[in-house]
Scaffold this active site. Sequence first.
Site: not given
Ligand code: GAR
Length: 204
Positions: A92, A94-95, A109, A111, A138, A147, A176
Amino acid sequence: MRRIKTAILISGRGTNMNALIEASQSRHYPAQIDLVISNRPEALGLITAQKHGVTALALDHTDFKSRRAFEKALNTVLREANIELICCAGFMRVLTPWFVTQWEGHMINIHPSLLPKYKGLHTHKRALEAGDSEHGCSVHWVTSELDSGGVILQDTIKIKPDDTEDSLATRLLEKELSLYPQALKLVAQDLLNQDQERDYSFTA
Ligand code: GAR
């Protein structure tokens, strides 16, 4: 069989990271997970990675004077481990374009939205507020714009009338966890193929 040396960047619980590590435990999977790095030392994912025997490091961004200093340190750790591909999985932070440029074509990544819809945060809330009938996730290439890189794979879920942010997040997470390992497999296989093409052109 050679496998692509992969690092996963996380900030939290690491559910997606866990799915990638488990997929990579199959001998025929084209990526191996060599390293997990979290910018938050308290991230639960670090413990999960260690349980799998994967090297897991905290690189606390608050220990650095600037975003650039943090990214320089991150880049050094990744290069010293000879990493070829980075998977951001709930990372979380931003790079900057500086970092992204170093890894262009070698960083992906996941998302929680059907990109290009809902870049950034609060994707479930925004899908509900818009009255969407479907939502999704995605896996995409990381580029300098947040993104916005090319989509590699997507999956969708139907939004039900009684869905909440939490119910959507829970149902989407299941998608996911199967999407990200499939996408990493495609990308790693492609990098291996590029390798071979280079070898052939060298010997031709
Ligand atoms: C996931 O839902 C991922 O898609 C989201 O954070 C969660 C991480 O969960 N990523 C973002 O929102 C990136 N912008 P996790 O640590 O249990 O994999």
